[in-house]
Motif scaffolding. Sequence first.
Motif, short mmCIF file in Angstrom:
data_model
loop_
_atom_site.label_atom_id
_atom_site.label_comp_id
_atom_site.label_asym_id
_atom_site.label_seq_id
_atom_site.Cartn_x
_atom_site.Cartn_y
_atom_site.Cartn_z
N HIS A 162 -2.53 6.12 -1.91
CA HIS A 162 -2.56 5.33 -0.93
C HIS A 162 -1.49 4.59 -0.57
CE1 HIS A 162 -4.45 2.22 1.55
NE2 HIS A 162 -5.53 2.60 1.61
N ASP A 163 -0.80 4.26 0.45
CA ASP A 163 0.38 3.79 0.56
C ASP A 163 0.33 2.24 0.70
OD1 ASP A 163 -0.37 3.31 3.01
OD2 ASP A 163 0.95 4.44 3.96
N LEU A 164 -0.75 1.65 0.69
CA LEU A 164 -1.06 0.09 0.31
C LEU A 164 -0.65 -0.50 1.76
CD1 LEU A 164 -0.38 -0.35 -3.23
CD2 LEU A 164 -2.43 -0.14 -2.06
N ALA A 165 -0.29 0.00 2.88
CA ALA A 165 0.17 -0.60 3.99
C ALA A 165 -0.91 -1.55 4.51
CB ALA A 165 0.70 0.26 5.06
N VAL A 166 -2.14 -0.70 4.77
CA VAL A 166 -3.32 -1.37 4.96
C VAL A 166 -4.38 -1.31 4.09
CG1 VAL A 166 -5.14 -1.70 6.82
CG2 VAL A 166 -3.00 -0.86 7.59
N VAL A 167 -4.75 -2.41 3.57
CA VAL A 167 -5.89 -2.62 2.60
C VAL A 167 -7.03 -3.33 3.03
CG1 VAL A 167 -4.23 -2.29 0.78
CG2 VAL A 167 -5.13 -4.56 1.41
N PRO A 168 -8.33 -2.86 2.42
CA PRO A 168 -9.56 -3.52 3.21
C PRO A 168 -9.83 -4.76 2.78
CG PRO A 168 -10.20 -1.91 1.29
CD PRO A 168 -8.61 -1.88 1.60
N GLU A 169 -10.33 -5.63 3.75
CA GLU A 169 -10.86 -7.02 3.32
C GLU A 169 -11.87 -6.97 2.18
OE1 GLU A 169 -9.33 -9.72 4.19
OE2 GLU A 169 -7.85 -8.82 5.12
N ARG A 192 -6.21 -3.78 -3.21
CA ARG A 192 -5.89 -5.28 -2.79
C ARG A 192 -4.86 -5.59 -4.22
NH1 ARG A 192 -10.94 -5.60 -0.96
NH2 ARG A 192 -11.54 -6.80 -2.74
N ARG A 235 -1.48 -3.96 -4.54
CA ARG A 235 -0.40 -4.48 -3.58
C ARG A 235 -0.04 -5.73 -4.03
NH1 ARG A 235 -1.28 -4.90 2.81
NH2 ARG A 235 -2.67 -6.66 2.34
N ARG A 260 2.21 1.89 -4.05
CA ARG A 260 1.10 2.76 -3.69
C ARG A 260 0.18 2.76 -4.79
NH1 ARG A 260 5.85 4.86 -2.17
NH2 ARG A 260 6.68 5.07 -4.30
N GLY A 309 -8.76 5.80 3.00
CA GLY A 309 -7.18 6.01 3.37
C GLY A 309 -6.34 6.83 2.43
#
Length: 268
Positions: free
Chosen positions: A91-98, A213, A216, A222, A241
Amino acid sequence: MPLEIDLDVPTRHLLRADDGTALARLRLHDDDGERVAAEVSPLPGVDVGTVAAQARRDLAGARLETPHDELAHALVAGGLTLRRAATDMRHDLAVVPEPVALPTGWSLAPAGWDDDLAEGLPAAYGPTHPDGPWQPDDTAQIQAMFDRGDPVPPLLAASARVVGPDGRSAGHVLCAGPVPWTEDTCAWILNLAVAPAAQGRGLGRALLGHALRGSRAAGLPRLGLSVGCGNPARRMYDDAGFRPVSRVLTVPLPPAGHADEVTRSPVD
């Protein structure tokens, strides 16, 4: 013949035939004292049976990991055992869940190891689990990480326990990072599990989100993991993702002079 550094790819070794012909490229490393021949890839045009036979001689006693079905088939056909078939994911950690709301009375707590996890996780990894049953050595390895940072310390920002209304641990996510067994800089999920009695409440997804989260926040680019083929958790990782990077088929090679294993497992 002895393995040689690949001059074209200095992070790799070459497996050569007795006459010096290059057969396969691989990456050597140690995993908690175990020699690992990772990413074993036959070179173009080389017969996989020849690679399998040479590997059994020159890599005797190592844990062989390969993305190539044909090589794993050749080793299994020769009497060895497929220990695990898995997919490495990132997972590239560009978008992580809240963070998601946990059920009433449930909460995330700092990472650690306690008697509740020592009881609940073996129940989660039963005899039919795709990654095999929980072993006493699994518990010992996790304790060593927390007690001595051996072989790697936990990445505390990305690790956590999930605690129920009774105050007892019902599952955890354990991460490390950056880790020495990958060439890319990343955090790694070593274990994510919820005790059977606490499953079905979305706790696994909450733990996974925490790991994303936290990785990151720790400044790592990643987050990686390895999921066994047939593990229903794969769907959770896809939904979060993670992307597949490679398939990993693991075959332990018998030590030199030892009788070969005769139990065979299919390569799915």
